[in-house]
Design an enzyme around this catalytic site. Structure first.
Site, PDB file in Angstrom:
ATOM      1  CB  CYS B 160      -8.666 109.649  18.921  1.00  0.00           C
ATOM      2  SG  CYS B 160      -7.962 108.382  17.780  1.00  0.00           S
ATOM      3  CG  HIS B 291      -7.782 109.436  24.940  1.00  0.00           C
ATOM      4  ND1 HIS B 291      -8.714 109.435  24.292  1.00  0.00           N
ATOM      5  CD2 HIS B 291      -6.725 109.220  24.252  1.00  0.00           C
ATOM      6  CE1 HIS B 291      -8.540 109.285  23.144  1.00  0.00           C
ATOM      7  NE2 HIS B 291      -6.997 108.880  22.859  1.00  0.00           N
ATOM      8  CG  HIS B 326     -10.091 104.597  20.565  1.00  0.00           C
ATOM      9  ND1 HIS B 326     -10.842 105.406  20.979  1.00  0.00           N
ATOM     10  CD2 HIS B 326      -8.830 105.044  20.439  1.00  0.00           C
ATOM     11  CE1 HIS B 326     -10.089 106.535  20.546  1.00  0.00           C
ATOM     12  NE2 HIS B 326      -9.023 106.423  20.489  1.00  0.00           N
TER      13      HIS B 326
END
Lengths: 338, 396
Positions: B160, B291, B326
């Site tokens: 990620c 994040h 996400h």
């Protein structure tokens, strides 16, 4: 620019490369060849090793031995490359998903299928908080890794870099890749392989060492232009063809071998030409194996597995490695003895 | 003075819209793009929420003028759309002029096609074209071809944080004089593989995700592609820079393969390095695009890291993941685009769905669109394998 020294190199392939054994050409009749796995317990706790797929085991063990050989405890950067990533766990999770229709899945294979699993596991094992990156750019994954390592050293963000590559065969997807390859007019003749190579690189001088002198890749080049690209690459590194003592070529037996024939013609007939994929098998990051072998020749002045005569005049001063994949992604790597 | 890295083009396609303009509009209107899973058949379709791109593959194929029988996966299609938009905005007339590179991030690569055809690759010749499009580098190469880039091209995959690392490499290459201009970012399509992966990790929320909330219960996945055009000062001469990329840093948490440490050490170090490269004190950061995945572990760890780096004087912060889901490898680039938009619009985007502070840290993110003159924005991206990256964007 200060030269980049290869302070250590460790490789696992279908050859006995981990133990610096004799290199033996593979049987071309075999479709795929597995790596010769070392005793992992010397590098990875057995309980941990049991949970690891070959790519992770190979990578962690090779990285660990490379650091040991270079007497480095903590690198300032860990950079890895992989063409296909962790195929076995990818296949495992994918098949579980399909067979069980998305039910009853456990996460282990998914977690380990992530492309940066090897880089992450190395960092975890070393408690190394340094820069950590992973490149997954097909047949140029290892070159991208070396490129970043070179950049990190030259820009000064790192003084010691652990750089390496890994690819594993897996069991299923490689068969589809083979199937597709067999449909080609002239398919590859070398088997598919797997392996890893890890290097400790630094600008710290290593007496009687080997330097990574040059690295260049090209997306597309025609057969007519490849010689000029190669000569230009040598010139940029202050060398000419006569100063090259050995050439590693990525010959596979497919219809793109013409590139190697053209390049090979530029060199004296007497110098050594090594078709390295006939030894490692073909996989996206097998250039790591070629670099390992070439640095061995320069460092030891003889082939792996042999005892060298002392005090002989050096046979190998400069080695060029060239490969391409289906006429694309051409890559030249140049190593020299100091 | 260190060389400044100008951002001269942005491109994005996400659940918020197919262009920068539509993404911006949704952000300014606090309108989330997260909803029901529609384009993938999955038994989880009714129990999860995702951020899907509205375009179908067929629509994107037409817009990209692809020939019949092409083998673009959805990851490549999304990437092509966003990268072309970024290059267009940067007004690059001749992309082969100067040293131009392309660095793209992806985690799934061609998985959307692989998972559909895996069991028919042998029997169905039609499906075999997707064998060579599986590996992660394939989408990158296709996008580079669409852009006409033949120079340095590579693919980053660190879960990620992938796109943040792609952006960081691009900046380093320009600073080192190896490139004049580089298109950087990432692309990831939704796939059954990732949906089930995160489901098996018990990380998917059944409702709209609530980053930094006391009762957060997991993430919503999304798909997206986003790219930025980075140029050296010389190459960007005469152009209006949208913003500057002034800092970047990557560090490893070295704690666990998937979980973040309680002290947020990797995140802390990444932010510290990024601020050092930018040459600014933490107090100069006006907004943090966190994040903030809304998993219990990430948000606590990141909160602790924020407290540490800002010495408890934390600037306005928010996670924009409730807008887009996400988007994995693309997230760092999606949020880089949002960070530049924040600088341009002088506003902080809201952390949607937030209700209650978490007891451990008592931090409250920005919950409504907040207008404020911004000079520097910090953006965080963290991934599996302990991979932590931070970027600093500064006003043009």
């Amino acid at each position: 620019m200060k030269p980049i020294y290869i302070h250590s190199a460790v490789c696992i392939t279908a050859q006995d490369s981990f133990e610096d054994g004799i290199m033996v050409p593979l049987k071309t009749s075999e479709g795929k060849v597995q790596a010769k796995h070392p005793e992992y317990r010397d590098f990875i706790p057995p309980a941990a090793a049991r949970r690891m797929a070959p790519a992770v085991k190979m990578g962690v063990a090779a990285a660990s031995k490379a650091l040991q050989k270079a007497n480095v405890e903590q690198p300032d950067a860990i950079i890895t490359g992989s063409g296909m990533g962790c195929m076995l766990d990818t296949e495992k999770f994918l098949n579980a998903l399909i067979e069980n229709k998305e039910e009853f899945l456990t996460p282990t294979a998914f977690i380990q299928s992530t492309h940066n699993t090897v880089g992450g596991q190395i960092a975890l094992g070393l408690h190394c908080k340094a820069y950590n990156n992973t490149y997954v750019h097909g047949s140029l994954s290892f070159e991208s890794t070396l490129f970043d390592a070179q950049l990190a050293l030259q820009e000064g963000s790192a003084t010691t870099v652990l750089a390496g590559c890994v690819d594993e065969l897996g069991t299923e997807f490689v068969e589809y890749v083979r199937l597709k390859e067999q449909q080609e007019t002239i398919p590859k003749q070398v088997p598919y392989g797997e392996g890893t190579a890890f290097f400790v690189l630094s600008q710290e001088v290593k007496e009687e060492g080997v330097i990574l002198r040059g690295l260049q890749t090209f997306r597309t080049v025609s057969e007519d232009d490849i010689t000029e690209k190669m000569l230009q690459f040598l010139r940029e590194n202050q060398l000419e063809t006569e100063s090259i003592d050995a050439v590693f070529l990525g010959t596979t037996g497919d219809s793109y071998d013409g590139y190697y024939n053209v390049v090979s013609k530029s060199f004296l007939p007497k110098i050594v030409r090594i078709p390295f994929k006939e030894y490692s098998g073909d996989f996206y990051t097998c250039m790591g194996f070629a670099v390992w072998w070439a640095q061995y020749l320069l460092q030891e002045q003889c082939a792996p597995g042999y005892n060298c005569e002392p005090d002989v005049t050096p046979k190998y001063q400069n080695i060029l490695i060239y490969t391409q994949e289906k006429g694309q992604n051409h890559s030249f790597i140049l190593l020299s003895k100091t | 003075m260190p060389q400044k890295i100008a951002i001269t083009g942005l491109g994005i396609i996400s659940a918020l819209g197919n262009t920068v303009a539509t993404n911006k509009k949704a952000l300014l209107n606090s309108k989330s793009g997260v909803g029901k899973l529609q384009k993938i058949e999955s038994i989880h379709a009714t129990t999860i929420k995702v951020g899907e791109v509205a375009f179908t593959n067929v629509e994107m194929e037409a817009l990209l003028h692809l020939p019949q029988n092409h083998n673009y996966t959805r990851t490549a299609l999304l990437g092509g759309m966003a990268a072309l938009e970024a290059v267009k905005q940067a007004e690059i007339n001749d992309i082969s002029e100067g040293k131009t590179g392309f660095i793209s991030a992806t985690t799934v690569g061609g998985m959307d096609k692989t998972e559909t055809h895996l069991k028919e690759f042998i029997t169905n010749p039609e499906s075999q074209k997707y064998i060579s499009s599986h590996h992660a580098g394939d989408s990158t190469q296709k996008i580079a071809d669409l852009l006409g880039i033949t120079g340095f091209t590579t693919t980053v995959s660190t879960a990620c944080s992938s796109a943040a690392n792609a952006i960081m490499l691009g900046a380093r290459l320009i600073k080192a004089g190896k490139l004049d201009r580089v298109i950087v970012g990432g692309t990831d399509a939704l796939s059954k593989f990732t949906i089930n992966g995160f489901k098996s990790l018990l990380l998917l929320s059944e409702t709209d995700c609530k980053p930094f909330d006391a009762n957060r219960n997991g993430l919503n996945l999304g798909e997206a592609a986003a790219y930025l055009v980075l140029e050296s000062e010389a190459a960007a001469k005469g152009k209006n820079a949208l913003a500057y990329l002034s800092g970047y840093g990557n560090a490893n948490d070295a704690h666990h393969q998937t979980a973040s440490s309680a002290t947020g050490e990797g995140a802390f170090l990444a932010m510290k390095k990024a601020l050092e490269i930018a040459g600014i004190a933490p107090s100069k950061i006006d907004y943090v695009n966190a994040h903030g995945t809304a998993t219990p572990n990430n948000d606590l760890s990141e909160s602790v890291a924020l407290q540490r780096i800002f010495d408890n004087k934390i600037p306005g912060f928010s996670s924009t993941k409730p807008f887009t889901g996400h988007t994995l490898a693309a997230a760092g680039a999606v949020e880089a685009v949002f960070s530049v938009l924040a600088l341009q619009e002088n506003c902080m985007f809201p952390n949607l769905n937030f209700e209650a502070k978490m007891p451990e840290t008592q931090l409250k993110p920005v919950v409504k669109l907040y207008k404020k003159e911004l000079q520097n924005v910090l953006s965080n991206s963290f991934g599996f394998g302990g991979n932590c990256s931070s970027l600093v964007f500064s006003k043009a």
